[in-house]
Design a protein around this motif. Structure first.
Motif, PDB file in Angstrom:
ATOM      1  N   MET A  15       0.226  22.084   1.531  1.00 58.91           N
ATOM      2  CA  MET A  15      -0.247  22.639   2.800  1.00 58.91           C
ATOM      3  C   MET A  15      -1.267  21.705   3.458  1.00 58.91           C
ATOM      4  SD  MET A  15       1.415  25.353   3.457  1.00 58.91           S
ATOM      5  CE  MET A  15       2.918  25.051   2.564  1.00 58.91           C
ATOM      6  N   MET A  16      -2.041  21.013   2.649  1.00 60.89           N
ATOM      7  CA  MET A  16      -2.991  20.045   3.206  1.00 60.89           C
ATOM      8  C   MET A  16      -2.242  18.853   3.785  1.00 60.89           C
ATOM      9  SD  MET A  16      -6.428  19.987   0.891  1.00 60.89           S
ATOM     10  CE  MET A  16      -5.727  19.812  -0.727  1.00 60.89           C
ATOM     11  N   LEU A  17      -1.180  18.475   3.106  1.00 57.95           N
ATOM     12  CA  LEU A  17      -0.387  17.341   3.594  1.00 57.95           C
ATOM     13  C   LEU A  17       0.318  17.715   4.902  1.00 57.95           C
ATOM     14  CD1 LEU A  17       0.431  14.493   2.942  1.00 57.95           C
ATOM     15  CD2 LEU A  17       2.230  15.349   1.449  1.00 57.95           C
ATOM     16  N   ALA A  18       0.797  18.976   4.973  1.00 54.45           N
ATOM     17  CA  ALA A  18       1.483  19.423   6.190  1.00 54.45           C
ATOM     18  C   ALA A  18       0.502  19.706   7.317  1.00 54.45           C
ATOM     19  CB  ALA A  18       2.299  20.678   5.886  1.00 54.45           C
ATOM     20  N   GLY A  19      -0.745  19.976   6.968  1.00 53.37           N
ATOM     21  CA  GLY A  19      -1.758  20.219   7.987  1.00 53.37           C
ATOM     22  C   GLY A  19      -2.124  21.675   8.169  1.00 53.37           C
ATOM     23  N   PHE A  20      -1.594  22.571   7.344  1.00 53.00           N
ATOM     24  CA  PHE A  20      -1.925  23.986   7.474  1.00 53.00           C
ATOM     25  C   PHE A  20      -3.258  24.314   6.813  1.00 53.00           C
ATOM     26  CE2 PHE A  20       2.834  24.042   7.424  1.00 53.00           C
ATOM     27  CZ  PHE A  20       2.936  24.140   8.795  1.00 53.00           C
ATOM     28  N   GLU A  21      -3.713  23.425   5.938  1.00 49.53           N
ATOM     29  CA  GLU A  21      -5.033  23.586   5.337  1.00 49.53           C
ATOM     30  C   GLU A  21      -5.773  22.273   5.514  1.00 49.53           C
ATOM     31  OE1 GLU A  21      -6.126  26.318   4.142  1.00 49.53           O
ATOM     32  OE2 GLU A  21      -4.372  27.507   3.579  1.00 49.53           O
ATOM     33  N   ARG A  22      -7.093  22.364   5.646  1.00 53.50           N
ATOM     34  CA  ARG A  22      -7.871  21.124   5.743  1.00 53.50           C
ATOM     35  C   ARG A  22      -8.652  20.935   4.457  1.00 53.50           C
ATOM     36  NH1 ARG A  22     -10.239  19.962  11.621  1.00 53.50           N
ATOM     37  NH2 ARG A  22     -10.474  17.948  10.631  1.00 53.50           N
ATOM     38  N   PRO A  23      -8.700  19.691   3.966  1.00 54.24           N
ATOM     39  CA  PRO A  23      -9.436  19.447   2.730  1.00 54.24           C
ATOM     40  C   PRO A  23     -10.926  19.749   2.925  1.00 54.24           C
ATOM     41  CG  PRO A  23      -8.194  17.499   3.416  1.00 54.24           C
ATOM     42  CD  PRO A  23      -8.098  18.485   4.519  1.00 54.24           C
ATOM     43  N   THR A  24     -11.551  20.272   1.889  1.00 63.52           N
ATOM     44  CA  THR A  24     -12.989  20.477   1.942  1.00 63.52           C
ATOM     45  C   THR A  24     -13.694  19.124   1.832  1.00 63.52           C
ATOM     46  OG1 THR A  24     -12.483  22.459   0.668  1.00 63.52           O
ATOM     47  CG2 THR A  24     -14.799  21.970   1.028  1.00 63.52           C
ATOM     48  N   GLN A  25     -13.071  18.247   1.055  1.00 61.12           N
ATOM     49  CA  GLN A  25     -13.625  16.907   0.866  1.00 61.12           C
ATOM     50  C   GLN A  25     -12.490  15.912   0.714  1.00 61.12           C
ATOM     51  OE1 GLN A  25     -16.233  16.936  -2.472  1.00 61.12           O
ATOM     52  NE2 GLN A  25     -18.017  17.470  -1.237  1.00 61.12           N
ATOM     53  N   ILE A  72      -6.861  12.064   3.512  1.00 60.89           N
ATOM     54  CA  ILE A  72      -5.427  11.911   3.277  1.00 60.89           C
ATOM     55  C   ILE A  72      -4.922  10.859   4.262  1.00 60.89           C
ATOM     56  CG2 ILE A  72      -3.205  13.081   3.212  1.00 60.89           C
ATOM     57  CD1 ILE A  72      -4.760  15.725   2.922  1.00 60.89           C
ATOM     58  N   TYR A  73      -4.173   9.895   3.747  1.00 63.08           N
ATOM     59  CA  TYR A  73      -3.643   8.838   4.606  1.00 63.08           C
ATOM     60  C   TYR A  73      -2.127   8.891   4.595  1.00 63.08           C
ATOM     61  CZ  TYR A  73      -8.343   6.935   4.200  1.00 63.08           C
ATOM     62  OH  TYR A  73      -9.688   6.784   4.237  1.00 63.08           O
ATOM     63  N   LEU A  74      -1.543   8.658   5.777  1.00 67.23           N
ATOM     64  CA  LEU A  74      -0.093   8.512   5.882  1.00 67.23           C
ATOM     65  C   LEU A  74       0.157   7.146   6.517  1.00 67.23           C
ATOM     66  CD1 LEU A  74       2.803   9.768   5.774  1.00 67.23           C
ATOM     67  CD2 LEU A  74       2.426  10.468   8.129  1.00 67.23           C
ATOM     68  N   ASP A  75       0.843   6.308   5.788  1.00 67.62           N
ATOM     69  CA  ASP A  75       1.156   4.976   6.291  1.00 67.62           C
ATOM     70  C   ASP A  75      -0.121   4.256   6.770  1.00 67.62           C
ATOM     71  OD1 ASP A  75       2.906   2.972   6.674  1.00 67.62           O
ATOM     72  OD2 ASP A  75       3.763   3.746   8.554  1.00 67.62           O
ATOM     73  N   ARG A  89       0.848  -1.192   0.000  1.00 72.44           N
ATOM     74  CA  ARG A  89       0.000   0.000   0.000  1.00 72.44           C
ATOM     75  C   ARG A  89       0.888   1.248   0.000  1.00 72.44           C
ATOM     76  NH1 ARG A  89      -1.661  -0.476   6.209  1.00 72.44           N
ATOM     77  NH2 ARG A  89       0.297   0.313   7.008  1.00 72.44           N
ATOM     78  N   PRO A  90       0.396   2.298  -0.658  1.00 71.04           N
ATOM     79  CA  PRO A  90       1.218   3.519  -0.753  1.00 71.04           C
ATOM     80  C   PRO A  90       1.409   4.165   0.618  1.00 71.04           C
ATOM     81  CG  PRO A  90      -0.965   3.882  -1.645  1.00 71.04           C
ATOM     82  CD  PRO A  90      -0.870   2.416  -1.355  1.00 71.04           C
ATOM     83  N   PHE A  91       2.520   4.885   0.767  1.00 71.81           N
ATOM     84  CA  PHE A  91       2.874   5.529   2.030  1.00 71.81           C
ATOM     85  C   PHE A  91       1.987   6.747   2.282  1.00 71.81           C
ATOM     86  CE2 PHE A  91       6.117   7.960   4.603  1.00 71.81           C
ATOM     87  CZ  PHE A  91       5.985   7.142   5.717  1.00 71.81           C
TER      88      PHE A  91
END
Lengths: 395, 354
Positions: B48-58, B61-64, B2-4
């Motif tokens: 920025m969404m990946l870093a957490g400074f923005e939140r997705p509207t929809q 996001i998965y990490l590990d 599975r992707p990271f």
């Protein structure tokens, strides 16, 4: 070429001439007048020049020589300027009480005598035998004095000429100066406690919310100080809005003492001086790159730790400038303590005003003013040092 | 496997403006992925969404394997290198690098040791007591990188980190970052608008346009066989050819280019006779000569010739049809106005979907 430069220079000088003249007339000249009032003491020597010259040689032992008596008689006969004479009398009387009545008897007698050489002062009034009066006369002769500046810090010269502390109950300048510094410090702390979060909030908002916050702080600056103080006078009274409201919601039973005490002074001064705290902090925070906080968070700092480690240290130059500014302005406050404070909340400016307008003791008023100016200058130097130190460098 | 990192139909809208549109993206562990696109294409918002400074509207996001889009930035354990480095001006270099370790509550002695080691790695140990304002741009860049690496985050995010450097330093830093990536086996997501930077550094490039991925693949495929017109034009220079497909035979399409010219191209799926399509032909794939070489040969006239030092840029025309060719030097004594034969392989002429 050189003439051209000269013409250019003189043209520039001509342009700034109005401001130079303004500064000289309304700033430098009053300042100089204050300094001279504090140090110059020529009220007596101006009226009694011959006495001044002859009494120098008197060593303070026994009654001065016949020559000094003659000189005094001549001076008193020659003194025609009633106002100058009055000032000299007042000056002498403040140095040795009883001088006023002594001269009150002596002057008419001397002026009435037909031959000045025949006038015998001891015959007019036996008190002329008392060296105390001659001593006061001698000490009043030097045109410059440190009497006022010593009195400003509750000190004086004793009979032998060495500097000693004033009796504890005789004067309270030190106490009032300390109180002034204490009130200014309280106001500065109150402004910092309110101003820092306020400036941070304003800087973090955008658009109309920020404008409203800034306007709320700046708007009072455009209102007269007297009006704002009067407004607090109304708000803080026992029957005022605040006490009424607190009683209405049942928080208190009897009115809180908010006015004619230290608390009222600090509340009103904090409100009046808040812009001087908020604006410097606000401008410093605006200069902090926003991504510094993001960077701190990305490295695992929660909001609280990011604030303590990054935002607060970077805001400190603003806090420092604001504090010095508020403190400097606060130590000169006069109207607010006078209207909202009690007898024990008067600050050094009130004392200066008292000497200047109440007792016409310009010398002491000038000396106290100089002391205030000295404190302010020291603070201003510190302020200048901090506000020019390198802050957040451009990225 | 599975992707990271996985974006699952992630959208982000600011008010009525949709910046990221139903994005699906998977990044493997240890991969260097560049998000490439013009400004406003949504690539920085994704970072920025990946870093957490923005939140997705929809979307999610998965990490590990763990969903992270609701986590605040300080719980994500990602090292971020910002555009203007975002070094703390009130701290020394060593304090800057120690900061993330202090936040992780690493013991004092260990912090000192790890900071030393990290600064050693980028050869800036001698600057550890300086303030960031006393460093050059390249040094600041390296400190920012060190600070992002020192706490051994699972992912390093870089937002146009080389944008403020001059060309020479930029190229040097590209190599340095690439080297670090290989040596430490880092997972790096790198945002840039510089196509050459993306080509030289990445394992894979995701080309963004208007909030969508136009194409995601290894650099060579992105360059050699761009799938869309946008990718072909954004990456490198290309000849966009509008042509009519005369016939398709065994994956080879016969194109009529206009002005009486015809050529053969590799046909993708879904290309049929009679339709009009766009093709991309890279200028450096065109060979110029006196006689035809290879299966495609067009008789053209040289109309312009620009000297670029390491190469020549040659403008070719025949009536309304024109091409740009790039060659190391012009063989023979061709000058403007001379006739020339332009040859290329059918496989270099790539069909584009719009």
């Amino acid at each position: 070429m050189k003439a051209g430069v000269l013409r250019e220079r003189s043209g520039a000088l001509l342009l700034v001439l109005p401001v130079l003249v303004f500064m000289a007339v309304f700033f430098l000249w009053p300042l100089w007048a204050m300094v001279t009032a504090a140090f110059v003491d020529d009220a007596v020597s101006k009226v009694l020049p011959r006495t001044a010259a002859s009494i120098v040689s008197w060593n303070g032992q026994g009654v001065p020589s016949e020559a000094a008596h003659k000189a005094l008689v001549q001076d008193l006969r020659a003194a025609t300027d009633e106002q100058a004479l009055g000032e000299a009398v007042r000056r002498l009387n403040s140095a040795a009480s009883g001088f006023r009545t002594l001269l009150g008897r002596t002057i008419p007698a001397v002026k009435a005598a037909s031959d000045p050489a025949q006038v015998d002062l001891l015959a007019i009034d036996p008190r002329w035998k008392d060296t105390r009066f001659w001593m006061a006369l001698k000490e009043a002769m030097p045109p410059y004095t440190d009497r006022n500046i010593l009195a400003a810090v509750d000190m004086k010269r004793d009979a032998s000429g060495s500097i000693v502390l004033e009796a504890a109950d005789a004067s309270a300048h030190r106490l009032i100066m300390l109180r002034t510094l204490l009130v200014a410090a309280m106001v500065t702390i109150a402004c910092a406690v309110i101003g820092l979060p306020y400036a941070m909030l304003a800087a973090s908002l955008t658009g109309w919310k920020r404008s409203v916050l800034l306007l709320a702080v700046v708007l009072p600056l455009w209102t007269s100080l007297l009006v704002r103080t009067a407004a607090w006078f109304i708000l803080l009274q026992n029957e005022g809005l605040i006490n009424r409201a607190l009683q209405a919601i049942g928080l208190i039973d009897s009115p809180l003492p908010l006015i004619f005490n230290r608390l009222g002074v600090v509340i009103a001064m904090t409100h009046v001086l808040l812009p001087f705290m908020v604006l410097p902090i606000y401008s410093v925070i605006l200069g902090i790159p926003r991504n510094l906080m993001s960077a701190a968070q990305s490295m695992g700092a929660g909001p609280v730790r990011a604030f303590w480690r990054v935002l607060l240290p970077l805001s400190l130059p603003g806090l420092l400038s604001g504090s010095l500014l508020v403190f400097m302005v606060a130590i000169g406050y006069y109207i607010t303590p006078a209207l909202l404070g009690g007898a024990n909340d008067q600050m050094i400016s009130s004392v200066i005003a008292f000497y200047a307008t109440g007792t016409a003791n310009w010398g002491l008023a000038g000396a106290l003013g100089l002391m205030l100016l000295g404190v302010t200058t020291v603070l201003y130097t510190i302020y200048g040092r901090f506000s020019t130190s390198p802050q957040v460098p451009g990225a | 496997m599975r992707p990271f990192i996985r974006f699952e139909s992630v959208s982000k809208a600011f008010g009525s403006l949709t910046v990221v549109n139903a994005l699906d993206l998977a990044i493997e562990k240890g991969e260097f992925v560049s998000l490439l696109g013009p400004s406003g294409s949504g690539k920085t918002t994704i970072l920025m969404m990946l870093a957490g400074f923005e939140r997705p509207t929809q979307g999610a996001i998965y990490l590990d394997g763990k969903r992270i889009d609701h986590l605040p930035p300080y719980r994500r354990q990602m090292g971020v290198v910002f555009q203007n480095y975002a070094l703390f001006p009130h701290m020394s270099v060593a304090e800057n690098v120690a900061f993330p370790l202090e936040m992780q509550r690493v013991p004092r002695a260990e912090i000192t040791e790890r900071v030393e080691r990290a600064l050693d790695m980028v050869k800036l140990k001698q600057l550890k007591d300086r303030r960031p304002s006393q460093l050059s741009g390249g040094q600041q860049q390296r400190i920012a990188l060190t600070r992002a690496l020192v706490f051994e985050p699972s992912v390093i995010l870089m937002d146009e980190p080389l944008g403020a450097l001059d060309k020479q330093l930029r190229e040097h830093m590209q190599l340095e970052i690439r080297e670090l990536h290989k040596r430490l086996g880092l997972t790096i997501v790198f945002v840039t608008h510089d196509q050459s930077e993306a080509l030289t550094m990445s394992d894979r490039i995701a080309v963004f346009n208007a909030g969508r991925i136009e194409q995601i693949d290894v650099p060579q495929v992105i360059y050699d066989t761009p799938r869309t017109r946008f990718v072909a034009e954004f990456i490198g220079e290309t000849n966009l050819i509008e042509a009519k497909v005369a016939s398709v035979d065994n994956q080879v399409a016969r194109l009529s280019l206009g002005a009486g010219l015809s050529a053969r191209a590799h046909a993708g799926n879904g290309l049929s006779a009679g339709q009009t399509a766009s093709f991309s032909l890279r200028p450096e794939r065109i060979r110029l000569g006196a006689s035809p070489e290879g299966s495609n040969a067009l008789d053209m006239t040289i109309t312009d010739c620009i000297y670029h030092g390491d190469h020549m840029r040659v403008q070719l025309t025949r009536d309304e049809f024109s091409l740009v060719a790039r060659c190391e030097r012009l063989a023979g004594n061709w000058t403007v106005g001379a006739p020339v034969v332009a040859s290329f392989d059918p496989s270099d002429c790539t069909v584009l979907t719009q």
